[in-house]
Scaffold this motif. Structure first.
Motif, PDB file in Angstrom:
ATOM      1  N   GLY A   1       0.786  -1.221   0.000  1.00 60.04           N
ATOM      2  CA  GLY A   1       0.000   0.000   0.000  1.00 60.04           C
ATOM      3  C   GLY A   1       0.820   1.274   0.000  1.00 60.04           C
ATOM      4  O   GLY A   1       0.362   2.311  -0.471  1.00 60.04           O
ATOM      5  N   GLY A   2       2.053   1.201   0.511  1.00 61.20           N
ATOM      6  CA  GLY A   2       2.825   2.417   0.681  1.00 61.20           C
ATOM      7  C   GLY A   2       3.961   2.613  -0.298  1.00 61.20           C
ATOM      8  O   GLY A   2       4.674   3.619  -0.230  1.00 61.20           O
ATOM      9  N   TYR A   3       4.137   1.682  -1.216  1.00 65.43           N
ATOM     10  CA  TYR A   3       5.274   1.761  -2.123  1.00 65.43           C
ATOM     11  C   TYR A   3       4.907   2.478  -3.419  1.00 65.43           C
ATOM     12  O   TYR A   3       5.219   3.651  -3.613  1.00 65.43           O
ATOM     13  CB  TYR A   3       5.805   0.357  -2.390  1.00 65.43           C
ATOM     14  N   GLU A   4       4.198   1.786  -4.313  1.00 61.82           N
ATOM     15  CA  GLU A   4       3.946   2.369  -5.627  1.00 61.82           C
ATOM     16  C   GLU A   4       3.031   3.582  -5.566  1.00 61.82           C
ATOM     17  O   GLU A   4       3.124   4.481  -6.397  1.00 61.82           O
ATOM     18  CB  GLU A   4       3.355   1.299  -6.565  1.00 61.82           C
ATOM     19  N   THR A   5       2.137   3.644  -4.611  1.00 59.36           N
ATOM     20  CA  THR A   5       1.283   4.826  -4.494  1.00 59.36           C
ATOM     21  C   THR A   5       2.116   6.077  -4.218  1.00 59.36           C
ATOM     22  O   THR A   5       1.868   7.137  -4.791  1.00 59.36           O
ATOM     23  CB  THR A   5       0.243   4.635  -3.384  1.00 59.36           C
ATOM     24  N   THR A   6       3.120   5.939  -3.351  1.00 60.36           N
ATOM     25  CA  THR A   6       3.990   7.084  -3.055  1.00 60.36           C
ATOM     26  C   THR A   6       4.888   7.405  -4.242  1.00 60.36           C
ATOM     27  O   THR A   6       5.112   8.580  -4.562  1.00 60.36           O
ATOM     28  CB  THR A   6       4.837   6.805  -1.807  1.00 60.36           C
ATOM     29  N   VAL A   7       5.402   6.362  -4.901  1.00 65.44           N
ATOM     30  CA  VAL A   7       6.203   6.572  -6.117  1.00 65.44           C
ATOM     31  C   VAL A   7       5.453   7.471  -7.093  1.00 65.44           C
ATOM     32  O   VAL A   7       5.983   8.467  -7.606  1.00 65.44           O
ATOM     33  CB  VAL A   7       6.510   5.222  -6.799  1.00 65.44           C
ATOM     34  N   ASN A   8       4.205   7.128  -7.332  1.00 60.89           N
ATOM     35  CA  ASN A   8       3.457   7.829  -8.362  1.00 60.89           C
ATOM     36  C   ASN A   8       2.886   9.153  -7.888  1.00 60.89           C
ATOM     37  O   ASN A   8       2.614  10.038  -8.707  1.00 60.89           O
ATOM     38  CB  ASN A   8       2.373   6.902  -8.914  1.00 60.89           C
ATOM     39  N   SER A   9       2.728   9.329  -6.587  1.00 56.44           N
ATOM     40  CA  SER A   9       2.339  10.649  -6.082  1.00 56.44           C
ATOM     41  C   SER A   9       3.477  11.643  -6.290  1.00 56.44           C
ATOM     42  O   SER A   9       3.239  12.822  -6.593  1.00 56.44           O
ATOM     43  CB  SER A   9       1.977  10.575  -4.599  1.00 56.44           C
ATOM     44  N   ILE A  10       4.710  11.176  -6.134  1.00 52.87           N
ATOM     45  CA  ILE A  10       5.869  12.054  -6.350  1.00 52.87           C
ATOM     46  C   ILE A  10       6.001  12.421  -7.827  1.00 52.87           C
ATOM     47  O   ILE A  10       6.056  13.597  -8.199  1.00 52.87           O
ATOM     48  CB  ILE A  10       7.164  11.387  -5.850  1.00 52.87           C
ATOM     49  N   SER A  11       6.041  11.404  -8.699  1.00 51.17           N
ATOM     50  CA  SER A  11       6.288  11.665 -10.119  1.00 51.17           C
ATOM     51  C   SER A  11       5.093  12.332 -10.794  1.00 51.17           C
ATOM     52  O   SER A  11       5.253  13.314 -11.534  1.00 51.17           O
ATOM     53  CB  SER A  11       6.661  10.363 -10.839  1.00 51.17           C
ATOM     54  N   ALA A  12       3.880  11.832 -10.528  1.00 49.49           N
ATOM     55  CA  ALA A  12       2.702  12.451 -11.140  1.00 49.49           C
ATOM     56  C   ALA A  12       2.427  13.817 -10.530  1.00 49.49           C
ATOM     57  O   ALA A  12       1.887  14.706 -11.199  1.00 49.49           O
ATOM     58  CB  ALA A  12       1.480  11.541 -10.977  1.00 49.49           C
ATOM     59  N   GLY A  13       2.792  13.996  -9.259  1.00 54.28           N
ATOM     60  CA  GLY A  13       2.642  15.310  -8.647  1.00 54.28           C
ATOM     61  C   GLY A  13       3.509  16.349  -9.346  1.00 54.28           C
ATOM     62  O   GLY A  13       3.066  17.473  -9.618  1.00 54.28           O
ATOM     63  N   MET A  14       4.751  15.992  -9.654  1.00 54.15           N
ATOM     64  CA  MET A  14       5.623  16.915 -10.385  1.00 54.15           C
ATOM     65  C   MET A  14       5.101  17.143 -11.798  1.00 54.15           C
ATOM     66  O   MET A  14       5.169  18.267 -12.321  1.00 54.15           O
ATOM     67  CB  MET A  14       7.055  16.368 -10.440  1.00 54.15           C
ATOM     68  N   TRP A  15       4.567  16.108 -12.411  1.00 49.85           N
ATOM     69  CA  TRP A  15       3.973  16.238 -13.751  1.00 49.85           C
ATOM     70  C   TRP A  15       2.828  17.249 -13.726  1.00 49.85           C
ATOM     71  O   TRP A  15       2.736  18.116 -14.607  1.00 49.85           O
ATOM     72  CB  TRP A  15       3.490  14.859 -14.195  1.00 49.85           C
TER      73      TRP A  15
END
Length: 389
Positions: free
Chosen positions: A230-244
């Motif tokens: 629950g805490g791995y890929e969701t955080t990965v994509n919040s960082i990258s998609a957030g910057m996007w």
């Protein structure tokens, strides 16, 4: 009419799926089964906390919806998806290691990990891939340090997690093998911590005591697996998609760069606005109830959709607009009520530290592509994410 927010990389990217006009409506799933789809903000919050809506459908494999990626619990093992008193007991025990002191130390350590990753990224020169060099290694490193996993074993955690949430291009057996491998490793880790406790979360769970109630080894394994998945890929994509998203709104990017006080609101708006993926939850009515003006009968399936609730105009003004100046909070990205995500505080810290440090350290940071809409997204997994940025 409400719409499901865009999930770039999936079949309906660029053309949001229209939702029923009603906040609770009967829909047919691809399987042929029918459920009540809940999309209104207040109705989703009510569904997530209603005493007659259960997350368990059977003794052998009670987990349904997104919880299925972790695998069913058997033999009376309590999980964070349990109902009622069983859930309350395991939730209180699971929260014990996350004391204010530990959380404060985590922020310091997350900052250190972040600085180290950005050092490496800077040395590699321009352009650099934010996804592979920063967004992916940060959360898995944090999780492994929480569990005191030896550095030589950490790469495997990422591989196992990646396979468990993959939908396409991988066999069911490969997914099952990854899940079994992760569970096997966690069982060994729990056995080692039981024999020799340390200053880590697993040891904290094993020694937690609530009036004589303690977690079993199997329950600690399940908790550990839930945190990792629950805490791995969701955080990965919040960082990258957030910057996007910020790159797509340069005036808001400039505003948060100029005023770090906007960082908290920026993180909350990313969480509200940016769908994490196709995670879902199906609940089962344990009795007749009223929700959103309709009668749900005992035995009916109910599917609350937090991503749609986060775009409900009845709760959020101009909900389809990305706006870091929006009053923070109120979204249900982490769920709601007693079952809200146990790791939400940790996720927020990671996002604040990651985005704040990235913007502060590299004031000239910009995308290396002319058209952000041409970036490739991964559509083969439950969690939406950029392939590279």
């Amino acid at each position: 009419m409400q719409t499901v927010p865009d999930y770039p990389g999936h079949t309906f990217a660029g053309s949001p799926v229209p939702l029923p006009r009603e906040p609770v409506a009967r829909v047919r799933l691809p399987s042929g089964d029918t459920v009540w789809l809940v999309t209104g903000y207040e109705e989703v919050r009510t569904a997530l906390t209603h005493p007659l809506l259960s997350r368990q459908v059977g003794a052998d494999d009670p987990q349904v919806g997104s919880a299925g990626v972790i695998g069913g619990a058997r033999g009376g093992v309590r999980t964070l998806q349990s109902d009622g008193a069983a859930h309350g007991a395991v939730r209180r025990l699971a929260a014990r290691p996350f004391t204010p002191r530990r959380v404060a130390r985590l922020r310091e350590r997350i900052q250190g990990i972040t600085d180290g990753l950005l050092d490496t990224m800077e040395r590699s020169g321009s352009p650099a891939d934010l996804v592979s060099s920063f967004a992916y290694p940060l959360p898995i490193t944090v999780i492994c340090e929480l569990f005191a996993v030896p550095e030589g074993d950490r790469a495997r955690f990422g591989v196992w997690s990646d396979r468990i949430v993959t939908l396409l291009g991988i066999s069911e057996q490969e997914v099952a093998d990854a899940r079994d491998a992760l569970q096997g490793y966690l069982h060994e880790l729990v056995t080692a911590r039981r024999a020799e406790p340390g200053d880590d979360v697993v040891s904290g769970w094993l020694t937690a005591d609530e009036n004589g109630d303690r977690l079993t080894d199997d329950e600690v394994v399940r908790l550990s697996q839930t945190v990792i998945i629950g805490g791995y890929e969701t955080t990965v994509n919040s960082i990258s998609a957030g910057m996007w998203r910020l790159f797509q709104h340069p005036e808001q990017l400039a505003a948060v760069r100029a005023d770090p006080g906007l960082l908290r609101g920026t993180v909350e708006e990313i969480l509200r606005y940016q769908p994490q993926g196709l995670f879902f939850l199906i609940m089962v009515a344990r009795g007749d109830l009223e929700l959103g003006g309709v009668t749900i009968r005992e035995g009916d399936g109910v599917m609350p959709l937090p991503n749609a609730a986060n775009r409900d105009a009845a709760r959020f003004a101009d909900p389809a607009r990305f706006d870091i100046h929006r009053p923070p909070g109120g979204h249900v990205a982490f769920g709601h009520g007693a079952h809200a995500c146990l790791g939400s505080a940790l996720a927020r810290i990671e996002l604040e530290v990651a985005l704040g440090t990235l913007l502060g350290r590299f004031p000239g940071l910009r995308p290396a592509v002319a058209d952000l809409d041409e970036l490739a997204w991964r559509g083969d997994r439950l969690v939406c994410g950029l392939r590279e940025l």
